[in-house]
Write a protein that holds these residues in place. Structure first.
Motif, PDB file in Angstrom:
ATOM      1  N   ASN A  25     -58.156 -50.995   5.975  1.00 41.79           N
ATOM      2  CA  ASN A  25     -58.213 -49.900   6.935  1.00 41.79           C
ATOM      3  C   ASN A  25     -57.503 -48.655   6.414  1.00 41.79           C
ATOM      4  O   ASN A  25     -56.548 -48.723   5.624  1.00 41.79           O
ATOM      5  CB  ASN A  25     -57.588 -50.326   8.269  1.00 41.79           C
ATOM      6  CG  ASN A  25     -58.415 -51.381   8.973  1.00 41.79           C
ATOM      7  OD1 ASN A  25     -59.618 -51.218   9.146  1.00 41.79           O
ATOM      8  ND2 ASN A  25     -57.774 -52.483   9.363  1.00 41.79           N
ATOM      9  N   SER A  26     -57.976 -47.528   6.889  1.00 40.35           N
ATOM     10  CA  SER A  26     -57.373 -46.237   6.552  1.00 40.35           C
ATOM     11  C   SER A  26     -56.902 -45.571   7.837  1.00 40.35           C
ATOM     12  O   SER A  26     -57.038 -46.122   8.927  1.00 40.35           O
ATOM     13  CB  SER A  26     -58.398 -45.349   5.854  1.00 40.35           C
ATOM     14  OG  SER A  26     -59.430 -44.975   6.768  1.00 40.35           O
ATOM     15  N   THR A  27     -56.384 -44.377   7.741  1.00 40.82           N
ATOM     16  CA  THR A  27     -55.977 -43.628   8.924  1.00 40.82           C
ATOM     17  C   THR A  27     -57.169 -42.953   9.588  1.00 40.82           C
ATOM     18  O   THR A  27     -57.011 -42.268  10.594  1.00 40.82           O
ATOM     19  CB  THR A  27     -54.927 -42.569   8.557  1.00 40.82           C
ATOM     20  OG1 THR A  27     -55.456 -41.722   7.539  1.00 40.82           O
ATOM     21  CG2 THR A  27     -53.646 -43.233   8.061  1.00 40.82           C
ATOM     22  N   TYR A  28     -58.339 -43.171   9.033  1.00 38.82           N
ATOM     23  CA  TYR A  28     -59.570 -42.631   9.596  1.00 38.82           C
ATOM     24  C   TYR A  28     -60.295 -43.733  10.371  1.00 38.82           C
ATOM     25  O   TYR A  28     -59.686 -44.674  10.852  1.00 38.82           O
ATOM     26  CB  TYR A  28     -60.439 -42.058   8.471  1.00 38.82           C
ATOM     27  CG  TYR A  28     -59.812 -40.854   7.797  1.00 38.82           C
ATOM     28  CD1 TYR A  28     -60.057 -39.562   8.261  1.00 38.82           C
ATOM     29  CD2 TYR A  28     -58.971 -41.016   6.693  1.00 38.82           C
ATOM     30  CE1 TYR A  28     -59.483 -38.450   7.647  1.00 38.82           C
ATOM     31  CE2 TYR A  28     -58.395 -39.921   6.072  1.00 38.82           C
ATOM     32  CZ  TYR A  28     -58.648 -38.635   6.557  1.00 38.82           C
ATOM     33  OH  TYR A  28     -58.073 -37.552   5.954  1.00 38.82           O
ATOM     34  N   ASP A  39     -62.783 -46.881  10.419  1.00 44.38           N
ATOM     35  CA  ASP A  39     -63.353 -47.933   9.571  1.00 44.38           C
ATOM     36  C   ASP A  39     -63.971 -48.974  10.496  1.00 44.38           C
ATOM     37  O   ASP A  39     -63.290 -49.518  11.364  1.00 44.38           O
ATOM     38  CB  ASP A  39     -62.275 -48.583   8.697  1.00 44.38           C
ATOM     39  CG  ASP A  39     -61.509 -47.560   7.872  1.00 44.38           C
ATOM     40  OD1 ASP A  39     -62.047 -47.115   6.849  1.00 44.38           O
ATOM     41  OD2 ASP A  39     -60.381 -47.205   8.283  1.00 44.38           O
ATOM     42  N   SER A  57     -66.855 -45.923   6.679  1.00 43.90           N
ATOM     43  CA  SER A  57     -65.541 -45.304   6.787  1.00 43.90           C
ATOM     44  C   SER A  57     -65.668 -43.800   6.651  1.00 43.90           C
ATOM     45  O   SER A  57     -66.521 -43.294   5.905  1.00 43.90           O
ATOM     46  CB  SER A  57     -64.602 -45.844   5.701  1.00 43.90           C
ATOM     47  OG  SER A  57     -63.334 -45.201   5.768  1.00 43.90           O
ATOM     48  N   ARG A  73     -62.986 -42.153   5.649  1.00 44.37           N
ATOM     49  CA  ARG A  73     -61.775 -41.881   4.877  1.00 44.37           C
ATOM     50  C   ARG A  73     -61.998 -40.755   3.884  1.00 44.37           C
ATOM     51  O   ARG A  73     -63.107 -40.514   3.395  1.00 44.37           O
ATOM     52  CB  ARG A  73     -61.307 -43.137   4.151  1.00 44.37           C
ATOM     53  CG  ARG A  73     -62.244 -43.643   3.072  1.00 44.37           C
ATOM     54  CD  ARG A  73     -61.791 -44.986   2.548  1.00 44.37           C
ATOM     55  NE  ARG A  73     -61.796 -45.994   3.609  1.00 44.37           N
ATOM     56  CZ  ARG A  73     -61.048 -47.099   3.573  1.00 44.37           C
ATOM     57  NH1 ARG A  73     -60.259 -47.354   2.538  1.00 44.37           N
ATOM     58  NH2 ARG A  73     -61.102 -47.959   4.575  1.00 44.37           N
ATOM     59  N   THR A  99     -61.756 -39.630   0.396  1.00 46.99           N
ATOM     60  CA  THR A  99     -61.718 -40.294  -0.911  1.00 46.99           C
ATOM     61  C   THR A  99     -61.034 -39.472  -1.981  1.00 46.99           C
ATOM     62  O   THR A  99     -60.918 -39.904  -3.125  1.00 46.99           O
ATOM     63  CB  THR A  99     -63.141 -40.600  -1.368  1.00 46.99           C
ATOM     64  OG1 THR A  99     -63.876 -39.367  -1.462  1.00 46.99           O
ATOM     65  CG2 THR A  99     -63.830 -41.532  -0.388  1.00 46.99           C
ATOM     66  N   ASP A 139     -60.537 -49.711  13.534  1.00 43.43           N
ATOM     67  CA  ASP A 139     -60.051 -50.561  12.455  1.00 43.43           C
ATOM     68  C   ASP A 139     -60.881 -51.823  12.361  1.00 43.43           C
ATOM     69  O   ASP A 139     -61.493 -52.271  13.340  1.00 43.43           O
ATOM     70  CB  ASP A 139     -58.585 -50.949  12.669  1.00 43.43           C
ATOM     71  CG  ASP A 139     -57.635 -49.792  12.401  1.00 43.43           C
ATOM     72  OD1 ASP A 139     -57.766 -49.163  11.339  1.00 43.43           O
ATOM     73  OD2 ASP A 139     -56.785 -49.520  13.262  1.00 43.43           O
TER      74      ASP A 139
END
Length: 665
Positions: free
Chosen positions: A166-169, A171, A185, A187, A189, A431
């Motif tokens: 998982n990222s802070t965006y 997913d 996602s 995210r 990159t 998430d």
């Protein structure tokens, strides 16, 4: 872009008002009963007889009878003293015949399990199952349980952990592809040139991949998907064929450089298909599915087990609500049938979306139209070849939460899978959570077991008794103490074996084994306790207090038979326990034979009985009086000349042991 289009992109295919704009839019060793203290109990020897102590003394003298062993076993069993319970039930089984109640096989098995003698316990359990029968009184269950209880019915089916990918965006939306996990996602990159979705300030959704270690399920480092599917706009929720050479996925209405909107200026979602040759790593140019439209959305594909049907979500005309689950046939020539709505069995006026088909034909999907915990919940049903929908089940917590829970996928062989959620405690907007399935889902069904606790002899209610619901492994599930009405009630699962156990100080407990019905109902089971400590007064018959078996003599004989010796041993034990007690022994015959002969016969039998108690029990003769009464005190109508059955005559052939003194005045 229009504001509506911004709103669609901002929620990354998950949180829009319309379908295209709002896509997601919980003994023995464990919980044992408290062991009742059965150490040396202080008696008022002028008023009480302790049956357990009497029976134990008789058994230790070497006397044997099924009734003796049942009562001894029960007295320990209901106090969770399973080593002693197993000893006496074992003695019962040595002499057991087919008329031993099946519950004693069960209690013996449970006692052995408590001693970790599993093989032996299993043997008696098998015998129990052979002889057990259902004797339950059931009533039609008329009240529907509330939805929270229904959801809780399947709660605990999964163990959930958040993944490291998982990222802070945002997913979400995982799919299995060979030994990889592919997901969407937004995210960042870190690319030099970024296309930013202006409404959120986040990059557009792309497909990413991680490798799955087959040994431990660990996921590798996240990488952009290399299959040539990503574009400058959103891509998500792929579904791969088993060979990995065909993929269906969701993306914006953007193809061949053309960005299209509906009549209101909203960019809808569409399904695309891409293929590749077996020796290629990349897919060819994605192609629109022929049932797409600029005026409605199609999204989130999943394939049937035979890959001949494609299920998806859409708000196309004919939908029951904001979005429905639809299906098309994949024909042999590569074309598709007209879309068919799966109907009101699964679709509601709300949103049904993110379908996923398992190899066994179970369909998991997200919905806010079916009753849930809040937001989108995950449900499961089975879809047959005829597209018949079975009962729909909410898979419960922790898979579901009060927020949006969706995009469920599972490998039925390993029982591991992934779901997406925006529940509290997450890292980003949405998430990905990894789960392990711990138990199978069951259609909600509950049985209310209820009844009262009464005295076995008098039928009177017994307030203050403890009633426990116990599972097949002898673990106490629930316990309660009954009130003035002596009633209890437990909620149980259907098609499950339980036993009810009632105990109270000074009583021999009762236990009933039962299997709940296959449908929601009420089952009534009353529990009957038998006094263990019996009040004795001058004039009482010890035989009745101890429930002695009839003391029989062979025809025209007065010698003590072995079965009568067992019963006389109990009388001896009482007199040894209470050394100041005196009794009057009374012997009776039935009316058959001449009156004077019966009187002489009863006198001989009376003397034999008293002599046995004195000689074998060591009781002083001055504590015993008695005589024979012949047929002078019949207890029924079976007098001379009255035809009676053998059983009625036997009632008159009795011995009485009446208390004439308990203590010295």
């Amino acid at each position: 872009m229009s504001k509506g289009t911004h709103y669609l992109m901002k929620n990354t295919l998950l949180h829009t008002l319309f379908f295209s704009c709002f896509l997601l839019i919980s003994v023995l060793g464990q919980a044992q009963e408290k062991q009742l203290e059965k150490a040396d109990q202080k008696y008022d020897r002028y008023a009480f007889i302790d049956a357990q102590k009497i029976y134990l003394k008789v058994a230790e003298e070497g006397y044997r009878s099924p009734q003796l062993f049942k009562r001894l076993g029960n007295s320990y069993y209901f106090n969770a003293e399973f080593e002693d319970a197993a000893k006496w039930y074992g003695e019962l089984m040595k002499d057991a015949t087919n008329d031993v109640e099946s519950e004693y096989y069960f209690r013996y098995s449970q006692s052995l399990k408590a001693l970790e003698k599993y093989d032996e316990a299993d043997k008696w359990m098998m015998k129990f199952n052979t002889f057990s029968s259902k004797d339950d009184r059931a009533y039609l269950f008329t009240e529907q349980p509330d939805y929270l209880r229904e959801i809780n019915y399947n709660s605990g089916s999964y163990e959930i952990t958040r993944t490291a990918i998982n990222s802070t965006y945002s997913d979400f939306g995982t799919a299995f592809s060979e030994n990889k996990l592919v997901f969407a996602s937004s995210r960042d990159t870190g690319a030099f040139i970024k296309r930013i979705y202006e409404w959120t300030g986040d990059p557009f959704l792309d497909l990413y991949e991680v490798s799955i270690n087959p040994a431990n399920g660990e996921l590798s480092e996240v990488k952009k998907y290399k299959g040539n599917l990503n574009s400058i706009f959103h891509e998500s929720t792929p579904a791969f064929t088993k060979d990995g050479n065909t993929v269906y996925f969701t993306k914006n209405n953007y193809n061949n450089g053309s960005y299209r909107e509906d009549e209101k200026g909203t960019n809808k979602l569409k399904l695309y298909k891409a293929t590749r040759s077996s020796d290629s790593k990349d897919f060819g140019t994605p192609k629109e599915m022929p049932f797409n439209s600029d005026e409605y959305s199609t999204a989130h594909p999943t394939l049937s087990p035979d890959e001949k049907k494609l299920f998806f979500s859409s708000d196309m005309p004919g939908s029951e609500g904001l979005s429905d689950i639809w299906v098309v046939d994949i024909l042999s020539d590569g074309s598709y049938s007209e879309p068919r709505n799966l109907g009101e069995g699964i679709n509601t006026a709300g949103r049904e979306t993110f379908p996923f088909m398992t190899a066994s034909g179970d369909m998991y999907f997200a919905s806010d139209g079916h009753i849930g915990l809040g937001g989108l919940d995950i449900f499961v049903t089975n879809v047959t070849d005829a597209e018949t929908i079975s009962e729909i089940i909410n898979i419960g917590e922790p898979a579901n939460s009060s927020r949006d829970d969706f995009a469920f996928v599972i490998d039925e062989d390993t029982k591991f899978g992934y779901l997406s959620s925006n529940r509290n405690g997450g890292l980003g907007d949405d998430d990905i959570y990894r789960f392990k399935q711990l138990k199978e889902h069951k259609l909600f069904c509950e049985v209310i077991v209820m009844g009262v606790v009464v005295d076995k002899d008098s039928g009177q209610l017994i307030p203050g008794a403890k009633v426990s619901l116990v599972d097949g492994n002898n673990n106490v599930i629930k316990s309660l103490t009954v009130g003035d009405r002596a009633n209890y009630a437990f909620v149980t699962e259907c098609e499950t074996q339980y036993f009810l156990r009632a105990t109270k100080e000074d009583y021999i407990g009762d236990e009933k084994l039962f299997t709940t019905p296959t449908e929601s109902q009420m089952v009534e089971l009353d529990l009957m306790l038998e006094k263990e400590i019996v009040k004795a007064e001058v004039g009482d018959d010890i035989g009745k207090l101890l429930k002695l078996e009839p003391i029989y003599f062979d025809f025209d004989k007065h010698n003590i038979r072995p079965d009568a010796a067992v019963e006389l041993a109990k009388v001896i034990a009482v007199m040894n326990e209470y050394p100041e007690m005196k009794i009057d022994v009374r012997s009776h015959t039935d009316s058959r034979g001449k009156d004077d002969y019966n009187m002489r016969l009863s006198e001989r039998r009376n003397k034999s009985t008293i002599n046995y108690i004195v000689e074998r029990g060591g009781i002083s003769r001055d504590r015993l009086t008695g005589r024979g009464y012949g047929e002078s005190e019949l207890i029924n109508e079976c007098a001379n000349g009255i035809p009676c059955s053998r059983e009625k005559h036997e009632l008159n052939r009795r011995s009485e042991f009446r208390i004439v003194q308990i203590s010295e005045e």
